[in-house]
Each structure stands twice: as C-alpha cells, then as structure tokens.
Design a protein around this motif. Sequence first.
Motif, mmCIF file in Angstrom:
data_model
loop_
_atom_site.group_PDB
_atom_site.id
_atom_site.type_symbol
_atom_site.label_atom_id
_atom_site.label_comp_id
_atom_site.label_asym_id
_atom_site.label_seq_id
_atom_site.Cartn_x
_atom_site.Cartn_y
_atom_site.Cartn_z
ATOM 1 N N MET A 1 2.817 1.223 -28.091
ATOM 2 C CA MET A 1 1.794 1.056 -27.076
ATOM 3 C C MET A 1 1.244 2.413 -26.668
ATOM 4 S SD MET A 1 2.774 -1.919 -24.287
ATOM 5 C CE MET A 1 4.063 -0.998 -23.576
ATOM 6 N N GLU A 2 0.001 2.408 -26.236
ATOM 7 C CA GLU A 2 -0.598 3.615 -25.678
ATOM 8 C C GLU A 2 -0.041 3.865 -24.286
ATOM 9 O OE1 GLU A 2 -4.869 4.050 -25.412
ATOM 10 O OE2 GLU A 2 -5.099 2.841 -27.232
ATOM 11 N N LYS A 3 0.058 5.139 -23.926
ATOM 12 C CA LYS A 3 0.445 5.483 -22.563
ATOM 13 C C LYS A 3 -0.704 5.135 -21.616
ATOM 14 C CE LYS A 3 3.528 9.261 -23.750
ATOM 15 N NZ LYS A 3 3.843 10.686 -23.556
ATOM 16 N N PHE A 4 -0.355 4.675 -20.440
ATOM 17 C CA PHE A 4 -1.365 4.330 -19.437
ATOM 18 C C PHE A 4 -1.026 5.102 -18.170
ATOM 19 C CE2 PHE A 4 -3.773 2.465 -16.253
ATOM 20 C CZ PHE A 4 -4.558 1.416 -16.689
ATOM 21 N N THR A 5 -1.917 6.002 -17.779
ATOM 22 C CA THR A 5 -1.715 6.708 -16.515
ATOM 23 C C THR A 5 -2.898 6.467 -15.597
ATOM 24 O OG1 THR A 5 -2.538 8.740 -17.546
ATOM 25 C CG2 THR A 5 -0.151 8.474 -17.413
ATOM 26 N N THR A 6 -4.070 6.974 -15.999
ATOM 27 C CA THR A 6 -5.282 6.784 -15.209
ATOM 28 C C THR A 6 -6.393 6.304 -16.130
ATOM 29 O OG1 THR A 6 -4.638 8.564 -13.718
ATOM 30 C CG2 THR A 6 -6.941 7.900 -13.665
ATOM 31 N N LEU A 7 -7.169 5.373 -15.653
ATOM 32 C CA LEU A 7 -8.291 4.840 -16.415
ATOM 33 C C LEU A 7 -9.534 4.845 -15.547
ATOM 34 C CD1 LEU A 7 -9.450 3.226 -18.901
ATOM 35 C CD2 LEU A 7 -8.814 1.168 -17.640
ATOM 36 N N GLY A 114 0.747 -3.807 -22.995
ATOM 37 C CA GLY A 114 -0.071 -2.675 -22.563
ATOM 38 C C GLY A 114 -1.324 -3.034 -21.805
ATOM 39 N N LEU A 115 -1.425 -4.275 -21.351
ATOM 40 C CA LEU A 115 -2.582 -4.731 -20.575
ATOM 41 C C LEU A 115 -2.139 -4.859 -19.123
ATOM 42 C CD1 LEU A 115 -5.512 -5.907 -20.592
ATOM 43 C CD2 LEU A 115 -4.460 -8.153 -20.942
ATOM 44 N N LEU A 116 -2.822 -4.157 -18.226
ATOM 45 C CA LEU A 116 -2.432 -4.133 -16.825
ATOM 46 C C LEU A 116 -3.185 -5.199 -16.029
ATOM 47 C CD1 LEU A 116 -0.928 -2.816 -14.444
ATOM 48 C CD2 LEU A 116 -2.829 -1.177 -14.282
ATOM 49 N N LYS A 165 6.013 -0.654 -14.934
ATOM 50 C CA LYS A 165 5.225 0.553 -14.636
ATOM 51 C C LYS A 165 5.735 1.719 -15.479
ATOM 52 C CE LYS A 165 4.113 3.652 -10.782
ATOM 53 N NZ LYS A 165 4.242 3.850 -9.324
ATOM 54 N N THR A 166 7.042 1.911 -15.520
ATOM 55 C CA THR A 166 7.642 2.975 -16.324
ATOM 56 C C THR A 166 7.272 2.807 -17.790
ATOM 57 O OG1 THR A 166 9.491 3.263 -14.795
ATOM 58 C CG2 THR A 166 9.849 3.975 -17.074
ATOM 59 N N CYS A 167 7.350 1.578 -18.270
ATOM 60 C CA CYS A 167 7.011 1.315 -19.672
ATOM 61 C C CYS A 167 5.543 1.645 -19.958
ATOM 62 C CB CYS A 167 7.316 -0.135 -20.033
ATOM 63 S SG CYS A 167 9.085 -0.496 -20.169
ATOM 64 N N LEU A 168 4.629 1.216 -19.100
ATOM 65 C CA LEU A 168 3.210 1.485 -19.331
ATOM 66 C C LEU A 168 2.909 2.984 -19.295
ATOM 67 C CD1 LEU A 168 1.449 -1.336 -17.278
ATOM 68 C CD2 LEU A 168 1.436 -1.058 -19.757
ATOM 69 N N ILE A 169 3.441 3.675 -18.302
ATOM 70 C CA ILE A 169 3.166 5.106 -18.165
ATOM 71 C C ILE A 169 3.654 5.880 -19.395
ATOM 72 C CG2 ILE A 169 3.879 7.173 -16.883
ATOM 73 C CD1 ILE A 169 3.568 5.495 -14.310
ATOM 74 N N ASN A 170 4.771 5.456 -19.959
ATOM 75 C CA ASN A 170 5.345 6.148 -21.107
ATOM 76 C C ASN A 170 4.941 5.570 -22.454
ATOM 77 O OD1 ASN A 170 7.256 8.263 -19.946
ATOM 78 N ND2 ASN A 170 7.741 6.445 -18.752
#
Length: 193
Positions: A1-7, A114-116, A165-170
């Motif tokens: 998955m892609e990292k997700f921090t700010t979009l 990976g979808l928020l 949240k931890t998984c998405l950020i990383n």
Amino acid sequence: MEKFTTLESTAIPLPIENIDTDQIIPARFLKATNKAGFGDNVFRDWRFHKDGTANESFVLNDSTYSGSVLIAGNNFGCGSSREHAAWALVGYGFKVVISSFFADIFKGNALNNGLLPIQVSEGFLKELMNHIQSNPDAEVTVDLENQLLSTPVGDITFDINPYKKTCLINGYDDIDFLVSKLDKIRAFEALIN
C-alpha cells in the motif's frame, strides 16, 4: 500500500444515498482474484449505458469534476461484504471517501486497502456537497496524522482506529505491520524459550 499522510485534492460529488457495493462494483465483475482492472468498472452501470457508451450525465464522466476524494451520500458501502468495492474505488484513483455513514464491513475493507473513509455529520456533508457541486475547483485537505479534514466550508476532526491509522501512515497491510515488529517478536521469543 502507499503511505498516506496528507492529501490535498479536488473532490467529486456523488449526492446519492444508500450506495451499495453492487453499485460500486457489479457482481458480474467479481471473477478475478487480484485487484488489477477493478477501477475500470467502478460504478459501471451508472458510468456506462448498456451498449458500452459513456453516460455523460454521470459525475465520473463529467470533466468538470476530478480528484482523489469522493463525497458520497449517506450510508455508503452498504449491501454485501465484497472487498472488491474497495479495490474498485482505489483502482479508479480514490484515496478518500467522505460520507455521513459507512457500512462497517465496507469501512474495514476500505482501510485494509488504503482507502480512508471519513465520516462527517449529515449537516456538514450536505454543506460540503453543495459547495463542491458549485465550486468544482475547491480543494479539501486530509491530514491523517492530526485526523483533520480541512474544507472550504470548515475544518473538522475525524475518528479512525489507531491501528489502521498506523498502517495507513506507514503503508502497511496487516502482514507488513507484523514484519515491522519482527525485532520485538524475536526478543519476546528469546525471553520465553
């Protein structure tokens, strides 16, 4: 998955309530076991006529709107538990779905892929939907670390499971998360052996 921090992105308004997983990805496209190609058929029966031509009146075919944020009506992702719905949305390019309610199974499937999903109040959703429909170039910003959604109609905080949240950020799936803890796992095993 892609990292997700700010979009930061423009958004696509889909003011339809009770969008179920069969509308997101019709059952006839569920024959594959990998994620490839599902984005091509997201909202297939709404995006295309029976003869395969594009339905120009459907928002995903309207070049006025673009972006990786989908703003949808209440009760998004209801119906069957197919994970393929999340695959299709991610495959199309969505990274965030905003609604006033998500079906629990859809929400879990989305986060696992990976979808928020960001749940907001009905009033906020209506105001945001109206603004985006009238101002297609307006942007929203999602700050996952601070759990903050910033929009032209106001800023709100949103809830998310701390583990997800931890998984998405990383950029972790469940296995990646376990692998990231390998040193601690080995240290624990050494203690008990």
